[in-house]
Design an enzyme around this catalytic site. Structure first.
Site, mmCIF file in Angstrom:
data_model
loop_
_atom_site.group_PDB
_atom_site.id
_atom_site.type_symbol
_atom_site.label_atom_id
_atom_site.label_comp_id
_atom_site.label_asym_id
_atom_site.label_seq_id
_atom_site.Cartn_x
_atom_site.Cartn_y
_atom_site.Cartn_z
ATOM 1 N N GLY A 264 2.153 2.405 10.941
ATOM 2 C CA GLY A 264 2.995 3.523 10.679
ATOM 3 C C GLY A 264 3.903 4.143 12.072
ATOM 4 O O GLY A 264 4.456 4.860 12.102
ATOM 5 N N GLU B 282 -6.997 4.906 7.870
ATOM 6 C CA GLU B 282 -6.758 6.163 7.409
ATOM 7 C C GLU B 282 -8.006 6.748 7.056
ATOM 8 O O GLU B 282 -8.311 7.897 7.165
ATOM 9 C CB GLU B 282 -5.571 6.365 6.661
ATOM 10 C CG GLU B 282 -4.384 5.981 7.422
ATOM 11 C CD GLU B 282 -3.232 5.559 6.453
ATOM 12 O OE1 GLU B 282 -3.241 5.633 5.289
ATOM 13 O OE2 GLU B 282 -2.247 4.936 7.256
ATOM 14 N N GLU C 83 -5.547 -4.900 10.542
ATOM 15 C CA GLU C 83 -4.564 -3.808 10.960
ATOM 16 C C GLU C 83 -4.831 -3.001 12.230
ATOM 17 O O GLU C 83 -5.704 -2.158 12.032
ATOM 18 C CB GLU C 83 -4.439 -2.755 9.716
ATOM 19 C CG GLU C 83 -4.229 -3.169 8.205
ATOM 20 C CD GLU C 83 -3.623 -2.373 7.189
ATOM 21 O OE1 GLU C 83 -2.498 -2.770 6.800
ATOM 22 O OE2 GLU C 83 -4.254 -1.236 7.015
ATOM 23 N N SER D 218 3.152 -2.100 10.618
ATOM 24 C CA SER D 218 4.763 -1.764 10.684
ATOM 25 C C SER D 218 5.371 -3.343 10.316
ATOM 26 O O SER D 218 6.429 -3.473 11.069
ATOM 27 C CB SER D 218 5.118 -1.400 12.142
ATOM 28 O OG SER D 218 4.463 -0.150 12.558
ATOM 29 N N ASN E 196 0.916 -1.329 -0.022
ATOM 30 C CA ASN E 196 0.071 -0.047 -0.191
ATOM 31 C C ASN E 196 0.932 1.155 0.015
ATOM 32 O O ASN E 196 1.166 1.672 1.063
ATOM 33 C CB ASN E 196 -0.838 0.089 1.015
ATOM 34 C CG ASN E 196 -1.833 1.327 1.368
ATOM 35 O OD1 ASN E 196 -1.866 1.931 0.428
ATOM 36 N ND2 ASN E 196 -2.674 1.351 2.318
ATOM 37 N N TRP E 197 1.000 1.852 -1.142
ATOM 38 C CA TRP E 197 1.862 2.881 -1.417
ATOM 39 C C TRP E 197 1.393 4.233 -0.634
ATOM 40 O O TRP E 197 2.118 5.235 -0.549
ATOM 41 C CB TRP E 197 2.362 3.433 -2.877
ATOM 42 C CG TRP E 197 3.209 2.320 -3.560
ATOM 43 C CD1 TRP E 197 3.725 1.301 -2.711
ATOM 44 C CD2 TRP E 197 3.790 2.295 -4.758
ATOM 45 N NE1 TRP E 197 4.556 0.458 -3.735
ATOM 46 C CE2 TRP E 197 4.688 1.119 -4.876
ATOM 47 C CE3 TRP E 197 3.429 3.219 -5.932
ATOM 48 C CZ2 TRP E 197 5.176 0.766 -6.384
ATOM 49 C CZ3 TRP E 197 3.985 2.796 -7.071
ATOM 50 C CH2 TRP E 197 4.969 1.865 -7.314
ATOM 51 N N LYS E 198 -0.019 4.230 -0.317
ATOM 52 C CA LYS E 198 -0.656 5.459 0.284
ATOM 53 C C LYS E 198 -0.209 6.677 -0.703
ATOM 54 O O LYS E 198 -0.369 6.478 -1.918
ATOM 55 C CB LYS E 198 -0.087 5.549 2.033
ATOM 56 C CG LYS E 198 -0.503 4.269 2.592
ATOM 57 C CD LYS E 198 -0.230 4.474 4.105
ATOM 58 C CE LYS E 198 -0.571 3.314 4.740
ATOM 59 N NZ LYS E 198 -0.406 3.367 6.211
ATOM 60 N N HIS F 186 -9.882 1.206 4.927
ATOM 61 C CA HIS F 186 -8.360 1.484 5.422
ATOM 62 C C HIS F 186 -8.832 2.380 6.623
ATOM 63 O O HIS F 186 -9.338 3.344 6.619
ATOM 64 C CB HIS F 186 -7.344 2.104 4.418
ATOM 65 C CG HIS F 186 -6.182 2.054 5.238
ATOM 66 N ND1 HIS F 186 -5.574 2.961 6.055
ATOM 67 C CD2 HIS F 186 -5.257 1.107 4.802
ATOM 68 C CE1 HIS F 186 -4.545 2.430 6.553
ATOM 69 N NE2 HIS F 186 -4.080 1.319 5.649
ATOM 70 N N GLY G 148 2.848 -0.988 4.325
ATOM 71 C CA GLY G 148 2.856 0.505 4.097
ATOM 72 C C GLY G 148 4.010 0.737 3.856
ATOM 73 O O GLY G 148 4.826 0.836 2.941
ATOM 74 N N GLY G 149 4.639 1.411 5.033
ATOM 75 C CA GLY G 149 6.134 1.930 4.940
ATOM 76 C C GLY G 149 7.154 1.283 4.304
ATOM 77 O O GLY G 149 7.852 1.982 3.412
HETATM 78 P P1 13P Z 1 2.857 0.529 7.949
HETATM 79 O O1 13P Z 1 3.363 -0.769 7.297
HETATM 80 O O2 13P Z 1 3.346 1.640 7.215
HETATM 81 O O3 13P Z 1 2.599 0.366 9.367
HETATM 82 O O4 13P Z 1 1.359 0.702 7.090
HETATM 83 C C1 13P Z 1 0.494 -0.422 7.202
HETATM 84 C C2 13P Z 1 -0.834 0.000 6.639
HETATM 85 O O5 13P Z 1 -1.679 0.810 7.008
HETATM 86 C C3 13P Z 1 -0.907 -0.699 5.299
HETATM 87 O O6 13P Z 1 -2.063 -0.676 4.729
#
Ligand code: 13P
Length: 268
Positions: free
Chosen positions: A188, A98, A182, A228, A10-12, A96, A249-250
């Site tokens: 994050g 977020e 999640e 994470s 997930n590149w966000k 998600h 994500g990250g």
């Molecule tokens: P991180 O891996 O940056 O914690 O993000 C997880 C996430 O929200 C994937 O959708």
């Protein structure tokens, strides 16, 4: 039945075209030997076409990070499931945390989006997870249950077969759903859930699916952990029977690190 491992990046809200192209050069090269694990990239809408083109001829699939629930119409700024199919998306992330938190997405809205995705032949990756306060109050399972029940209200395990003229060969077998557990406090933050806790939540979700649908279907749904995930902690998650991969994500922003995760999944 063994479920195929699944790893989703997930590149966000990251990257412009040149960065995506650089990433793909490195990543596609590094994962050449990965065959057993399904790999999916979820770039922002603006990069779907660029990334989709670069992935042509590979087994890496494309996902969007969100969608709107109508097929077309006067919905300024929104993106429909038809548009995502047109760009070659196979998957779409729905609900998600977020978006739940920053944009006020409710279970009712998520339910509409999930249905629209399935109707169009996209596989939704439904995100669920508790906040730190909810966890501290011992409400994790209650929250997960409400989110899963809310998102799946009126959803049947197998979507209506799509008419052949509309969607020839679009696999209508299988439950057409992925769920990502999640925990919000792990996203994050660098603080991942303990693999045992994630396994307990994944098992809880699977048992809930067995209740809502049936046991057979529940065993075919892939459940991911997200929060994470990085090469240093991924192996711990992969050892657990109800965790079928990760939504990352990250660490997915670094093609070397994400390819390393893919290789780890491949070895299990
Ligand atoms: P991180 O891996 O940056 O914690 O993000 C997880 C996430 O929200 C994937 O959708």
């Amino acid at each position: 039945m063994a479920r195929q491992k699944l790893l989703v990046a997930n590149w966000k809200m990251h990257f412009v075209r040149a960065q995506a192209s650089e990433y793909l050069k490195v990543f596609t090269e590094r994962v050449r030997g990965v065959h057993k694990t399904e790999l999916v990239l979820a770039p922002p809408f603006t990069l779907l076409e660029t990334v989709g083109r670069a992935l042509e001829g590979t087994a890496i699939r494309l996902a969007a990070q969100d969608l709107f629930y109508e097929r077309e119409g006067a919905f300024t700024g929104e993106i429909s499931p038809i548009m995502l199919k047109d760009l070659g998306c196979s998957y779409v992330i729905v609900g998600h945390s977020e978006r739940r938190r920053l944009l006020g997405e409710t279970d009712e809205l998520i339910n509409k989006k999930l249905k629209a995705a399935r109707d169009a032949g996209l596989v939704p990756i439904l995100c669920v997870g508790e906040t730190l306060e909810e966890r501290r109050a011992g409400k994790t399972q209650r929250v997960l249950e409400a989110q899963v029940r809310g998102a799946l209200a009126g959803v049947h395990p197998h979507p209506q077969p799509l008419s052949p003229s509309r969607e020839r060969g679009a696999g209508v077998r299988g439950p057409h759903l992925v769920i990502a557990y999640e925990p919000v406090w792990a996203i994050g933050t660098g603080i991942n859930a303990e693999p045992e806790e994630a396994e307990a939540s994944a098992l809880f979700i699977r048992e809930l699916l067995a209740q809502l649908w049936n046991a057979e279907t529940a065993t075919t749904v892939r459940i991911l952990y997200g929060g994470s995930v990085k090469p240093a902690n991924f192996e711990g998650f992969l050892r657990h029977p109800n965790i079928d991969g990760a939504l990352v994500g990250g660490a997915s922003l670094d093609p070397e690190a994400f390819a390393q995760l893919a290789q780890m999944a491949e070895r299990v």
